[in-house]
Design a protein around this motif. Structure first.
Motif, short mmCIF file in Angstrom:
data_model
loop_
_atom_site.label_atom_id
_atom_site.label_comp_id
_atom_site.label_asym_id
_atom_site.label_seq_id
_atom_site.Cartn_x
_atom_site.Cartn_y
_atom_site.Cartn_z
N THR A 165 150.22 65.90 12.50
CA THR A 165 148.74 64.92 12.44
C THR A 165 149.17 64.06 14.01
O THR A 165 147.92 64.14 14.56
CB THR A 165 148.96 64.04 11.20
OG1 THR A 165 150.32 63.34 11.16
CG2 THR A 165 148.67 64.59 10.00
N ASP A 199 145.67 64.42 4.95
CA ASP A 199 146.16 64.83 6.33
C ASP A 199 145.81 66.36 6.07
O ASP A 199 145.65 67.10 7.31
CB ASP A 199 147.72 64.60 5.91
CG ASP A 199 148.03 63.06 6.70
OD1 ASP A 199 147.00 62.33 7.09
OD2 ASP A 199 149.24 62.98 6.75
N PHE A 246 142.52 67.40 7.53
CA PHE A 246 142.51 66.92 8.71
C PHE A 246 143.16 67.93 9.54
O PHE A 246 142.45 68.41 10.83
CB PHE A 246 143.14 65.55 9.16
CG PHE A 246 143.39 65.10 10.34
CD1 PHE A 246 142.60 64.82 11.29
CD2 PHE A 246 144.77 65.20 11.24
CE1 PHE A 246 142.59 64.48 12.60
CE2 PHE A 246 145.06 65.01 12.47
CZ PHE A 246 143.94 64.62 13.25
N ARG A 277 138.44 63.17 8.82
CA ARG A 277 139.64 62.05 8.87
C ARG A 277 139.83 60.98 7.51
O ARG A 277 138.61 60.38 7.33
CB ARG A 277 139.70 61.13 10.24
CG ARG A 277 139.24 61.88 11.28
CD ARG A 277 139.09 61.04 12.48
NE ARG A 277 138.64 61.76 13.77
CZ ARG A 277 139.18 62.56 14.78
NH1 ARG A 277 140.71 62.25 14.66
NH2 ARG A 277 138.81 63.00 15.52
N ILE A 302 144.45 58.08 8.16
CA ILE A 302 144.89 58.42 9.82
C ILE A 302 144.32 57.16 10.56
O ILE A 302 143.28 56.93 10.59
CB ILE A 302 144.02 59.80 10.00
CG1 ILE A 302 144.59 60.91 9.16
CG2 ILE A 302 144.13 60.10 11.50
CD1 ILE A 302 144.02 62.01 9.04
N SER A 314 150.90 59.55 9.69
CA SER A 314 149.52 59.36 10.23
C SER A 314 149.19 57.95 10.74
O SER A 314 148.29 57.68 11.19
CB SER A 314 148.55 59.89 9.34
OG SER A 314 148.88 61.46 9.33
#
Length: 638
Positions: A40, A77, A80, A448, A452, A493
């Motif tokens: 990430t 995550d 993402f 997202r 994050i 992240s």
């Protein structure tokens, strides 16, 4: 000029620099890999570079670390990473497809190619004849952007193998024997290159076990020749066209030579809490065992788990312990199931864990308090298993399986006939858990989640570092010590949150102290930063205001990560000066001229301490810019 394998691959990929030992060089990277715990951040960094598409021959994003989904963080995550891969042209390996190193060896590794991965065990693919190097995520991001990888030209150790492994002795015992001789810092600055007639007796999975754990030597990487055995493996994977022959020239030279007769190796175990504290299993017999885990990127291949299944066939797991099995890939799991070996494992009482890293990184299957745990993984650092008081021993699948039945350490050579397991002529091939990227990702929306956070970027280095010593630690401090994994992995992240746990298991007051100091330094002993490639061990301290790390010596990857994030890495010219600094001391270093001699002034004690460093000219420029990402962004503007 006669060349060894390492020199041949580097020569073909050399961008700048002279191939003289310890000289800074830049090499082109053909392939990259990331795993989700480091990925990430690597992709946030790649995104910040503004490059529309990866420029490598192949880049793969694996999900294998943070697969335990107890809340939204890990699945957020994952999506993402999936959308990032689709937008920028990466292959995405979905959760459940397997551990990056095992899967990459099976499906993508190519002899003679270069590979950089944001995981320290990337050298696994050296078992197939790649120059495969672990690095921080930012180095991987730069490689995906088409930038060469900067390193110092490694020295090469020749490991000359003769003989053949005896029954009940495994490739794990080979690398443990080398660790016993070389130690966890003996390989810094070296590539370990395997040769000799003994190489012909080892399968690719056995070679990969050895190169995987070569990371524990502190080595740049390890590499085997690409020969007929490599060809057989690739043919069984449906990839024979990827094969090339690769071997050292007859007159090739090496820095030094290690002679190892495979027929004289015996079953070994790495004792708590370091992979180089190695003893013969025969000396540990009758030590009771509370937990056994067979798997991880080191020993989770088809042959490893099939042999464990044959040992356990018709037997039961000892009632005093729990046995966990973690296949390295979906390919391995399917073949175990199709051939009936999975049934033997389950019937014996084994617990089937995910095709993921899991227990190796303290993510599930933690031992009980004060447990003696046997694991086939590659690291047994204190607290890494998730249980602070556990005593973890690293062993082969054979030793682990026998102990699971006996309930104690047992020399497996006493068990009688050794179960022979042949390499399959054809592996089960199913690439449906890979998502291959669209031809054009311009319209892909990156998803997202709230975990994050924004990417922290450091400003340029000031001409004078005036800091306080926030912590003082001893030798062999690992990245696990600096940034604990396990339950904190979902925070990778989110640097502001993850930074709250820097050095948590070493000094619970570090976060508070560093925050109050605002600008600080870390003082360390020998081999500071050994272990994983996790760049958060540099990134999170940077976020907390750490400006310098001064120690007796550094581990390779961590040293590079410190430079990448604008933290000065310096060593004591005289190691005895380590005793001249205490926590809280006010320190000053003039860094206007990094080409000259550095002097650390301990203002609290009124003492001047000479320092040294191994920074290349490029490193110095990057440091002054505030780190590699800041430097790249400045270049993009100019």
């Amino acid at each position: 000029m006669a060349l060894n394998i390492t020199q041949k691959i580097i020569k073909q990929h050399l961008v700048t620099g002279e191939m003289t030992a310890k000289n800074p060089i830049n090499i082109k990277m053909d392939q990259t890999l990331t795993q989700d715990a480091t990925g990430t951040m690597a992709y946030l960094q790649f995104e910040a570079l503004g490059v529309p598409r990866v420029k490598t021959e192949l880049s793969v994003s694996y999900v294998d670390h943070n697969t335990l989904q107890t809340d939204f963080k890990n699945p957020d995550d994952h999506i993402f990473l999936q959308t990032i891969a689709d937008k920028f042209g990466l292959v995405f390996s979905r959760p459940g497809n397997g551990i990056c190193h095992q899967v990459h060896l099976e499906r993508f590794g190519k002899p003679g190619k270069t590979l950089i991965g944001s995981d320290s065990h990337t050298p696994t693919c050296g078992g197939i004849g790649m120059l495969a190097i672990g690095a921080g995520g930012l180095d991987v991001a730069m490689a995906m952007a088409g930038q060469p990888f900067n390193l110092k030209m490694p020295m090469v150790v020749k490991v000359h193998l003769t003989g053949r492994l005896q029954p009940w002795v495994a490739a794990k015992d080979v690398i443990l024997e080398i660790l016993r001789r070389e130690t966890v810092k003996g390989g810094v600055g070296y590539v370990y290159e395997y040769s000799g007639p003994g190489v012909d007796t080892l399968t690719v999975p056995e070679r990969a076990t050895i190169t995987n754990m070569g990371a524990e030597l502190g080595a740049t990487t390890s590499v085997f020749p690409s020969d007929d055995e490599t060809r057989r493996f690739l043919k069984a994977q449906g990839r024979e066209s990827d094969w090339i022959e690769l071997k050292a020239d007859a007159e090739a030279t090496y820095e030094r030579v290690i002679e190892l007769d495979l027929s004289k190796v015996e079953p070994l175990a790495a004792c708590p809490h370091m992979p180089d504290i190695v003893k013969p299993v025969a000396e540990l017999e009758h030590l009771l065992v509370d937990q056994v885990m067979i798997g991880s990127c080191t020993n989770s291949s088809y042959t490893d788990l099939t042999r464990a299944a044959q040992i356990l066939k018709g037997k039961s797991v000892n009632p005093r312990l729990s046995l966990g099995i973690a296949p390295g890939s979906r390919q391995v799991l399917r073949m175990l199931a199709d051939e009936g070996n999975l049934s033997h494992l389950v019937a014996a009482g084994a617990r089937l864990l995910e095709n993921a890293c899991g227990p190796c990184i303290g993510m599930g299957f933690a031992p009980k308090s004060n447990a003696i745990a046997l694991r086939t993984s590659n690291r047994n650092f204190e607290k890494r298993s998730g249980t602070d008081s556990a005593q973890v021993y690293l062993v082969s699948p054979e030793v682990a399986a026998v102990a699971a039945v006996e309930g104690k350490f047992t020399d497996p050579r006493k068990w009688g006939a050794y179960p022979e397991v042949k390499m399959p002529e054809k592996f089960t091939i199913d690439d449906s858990m890979f998502i291959f990227p669209k031809a054009n990702g311009e319209n892909v929306e990156i998803v997202r989640g709230p975990n994050i956070a924004a990417l922290p970027i450091k400003s340029g280095m000031t001409e004078e570092l005036k800091v306080k010593a926030a912590i003082k630690v001893g030798d062999n401090i690992t990245t696990d010590h600096i940034m604990p994994a396990g339950k904190y992995l979902p925070l990778r992240s989110n640097v502001p949150e993850y930074a709250k746990h820097v050095f948590e298991g070493v000094d619970s007051q570090f976060y508070k102290r560093a925050t109050e100091m605002k600008r600080s330094a870390i003082i360390g002993g020998d081999n500071y930063g050994q272990g994983s490639s996790r760049e958060h061990a540099a990134l999170c301290p940077m976020y907390l205001g750490v400006e310098a790390v001064v120690c007796k010596s550094f581990a390779r990857i961590h040293l590079a990560n410190l430079v990448n994030f604008g933290i000065l890495p310096a060593t004591f010219k005289d190691p005895a000066d380590y005793d001249s600094i205490d926590v809280g001391d006010e320190l000053r270093v003039d860094v206007k001229n990094l080409d000259g001699e550095l002097v650390l002034e301990n203002l609290t004690r009124g003492k001047k301490i000479p320092l040294t460093h191994t920074l290349s000219d490029e490193d110095k420029v990057i440091l002054k810019a505030g780190g590699r990402l800041s430097f790249a962004k400045q270049q993009a503007k100019s």
